[in-house]
Design an enzyme around this catalytic site. Structure first.
Site, PDB file in Angstrom:
ATOM      1  CG  ASP A 212      -2.096  -0.968   1.048  1.00  0.00           C
ATOM      2  OD1 ASP A 212      -2.273  -1.520  -0.061  1.00  0.00           O
ATOM      3  OD2 ASP A 212      -2.819  -1.195   2.037  1.00  0.00           O
ATOM      4  N   GLY A 213       2.089   1.175   0.485  1.00  0.00           N
ATOM      5  CA  GLY A 213       2.977   2.334   0.416  1.00  0.00           C
ATOM      6  C   GLY A 213       3.287   2.697  -1.029  1.00  0.00           C
ATOM      7  CG  HIS A 214       5.488   0.063  -3.532  1.00  0.00           C
ATOM      8  ND1 HIS A 214       5.550  -1.112  -2.812  1.00  0.00           N
ATOM      9  CD2 HIS A 214       6.769   0.462  -3.695  1.00  0.00           C
ATOM     10  CE1 HIS A 214       6.810  -1.411  -2.559  1.00  0.00           C
ATOM     11  NE2 HIS A 214       7.573  -0.466  -3.081  1.00  0.00           N
TER      12      HIS A 214
ATOM     13  CG  MET B 192       2.574  -0.634   5.011  1.00  0.00           C
ATOM     14  SD  MET B 192       1.238  -0.489   3.798  1.00  0.00           S
ATOM     15  CE  MET B 192      -0.175  -0.745   4.875  1.00  0.00           C
TER      16      MET B 192
END
Length: 283
Positions: free
Chosen positions: A39-41, A189
């Site tokens: 989810d960070g990407h 993350m």
């Protein structure tokens, strides 16, 4: 129905795609990754979509930033899942070269960053790392020719190294940092979080909790050295092997001793089991 992104694996196909995407002077943002997307990407992709008309994502596990004893061979590779995520986000282009394309026979040129790359943080423990990062990012910028590129703040020193490089070498790419995305318990993350055992995973949020507690003590006027020393003790007592817990100037990464010395970033790196985790927050 969401359209599929263009997938380029050769320089010729990348250049054709770049020409197509650049029609009508559309702005292009690049999100460089090594895959194993989380989810960070995705948050960087969404930020890119707000900043530019077209979005490219590179997926390349870069061997030059891994030392011989590090996890290049076992680094998670999840192409099918990554492709599904990027398609769902409406990405326009995926640049997915192999090692031979990035580093062909006879390759002999490397970028040697200084400044924030020699701050005594990650470079102290991974002296090979930023040369590999700077070289591959310079190549990605030259290949994709983006107007801007987005990097997560979790790798804070890397963000500063790439920003400095783009500025110093007049690469014409605006480097933008994206906020750290965390699990509900505060763990930053990371693709490497999959290496954590259940017990290690339950312990890992100690890093974030310690950063927050240390920053609060500093804001409350406590002595910097004492706050950092106590924080380091807490991390070790939780079972980590601590590499560093440091307070640095948020722009230069120079050591500081007071909140009056400028914007402050607290940075930590520690290993639990065989997994090395990093994190940082504003103080």
């Amino acid at each position: 129905m969401t359209r599929s992104p263009i997938i380029a694996r050769s320089l010729s196909s990348l250049h054709r795609a770049r020409t197509e995407l650049g029609k009508r002077n559309a702005t292009l943002a690049l999100v460089p990754t090594m895959g194993a997307l989380h989810d960070g990407h995705v948050s960087l992709v969404r930020l890119a979509k707000r900043r530019a008309q077209k979005v490219a994502v590179s997926i390349f596990v870069n061997p030059t930033q891994f030392a011989a004893h590090e996890d290049l061979g076992s680094y998670p590779r999840t192409w099918k899942e990554d492709l599904a995520r990027l398609k769902a986000e409406g990405v326009d282009l995926i640049w997915n070269p192999d090692v031979k394309t990035m580093y062909p026979d006879g390759f002999a040129t490397r970028v040697a960053p200084e400044g924030p790359a020699l701050a005594g943080l990650e470079d102290k423990f991974r002296p090979h790392f930023f040369g590999g990062v700077a070289t591959v990012v310079a190549k990605l910028f030259a290949q994709v020719r983006p107007d801007m590129a987005l990097f997560g703040e979790k790798d804070f020193q890397q963000l500063k190294v790439v920003t400095r490089m783009a500025r110093d070498l007049d690469l014409g790419v605006k480097v933008i940092g994206g906020a750290i995305i965390r699990e509900r318990d505060g763990l930053a993350m990371s693709s490497r979080n999959v290496y954590l055992s259940p017990d290690q995973r339950s312990t890992a949020p100690v890093l974030f909790r310690t950063l927050k507690a240390t920053a609060k003590r500093m804001r409350d006027g406590d002595n910097f050295k004492a706050a950092l020393s106590d924080g380091a003790d807490l991390i070790r007592q939780a079972g980590f092997a601590l590499d560093y817990l440091e307070a640095r100037h948020a722009e230069t990464l120079e050591p500081i001793s007071s909140l009056n010395d400028g914007p402050v970033r607290l940075l930590v790196a520690a290993k639990i089991g065989t997994t090395r985790l990093i994190d940082n927050i504003k103080a």
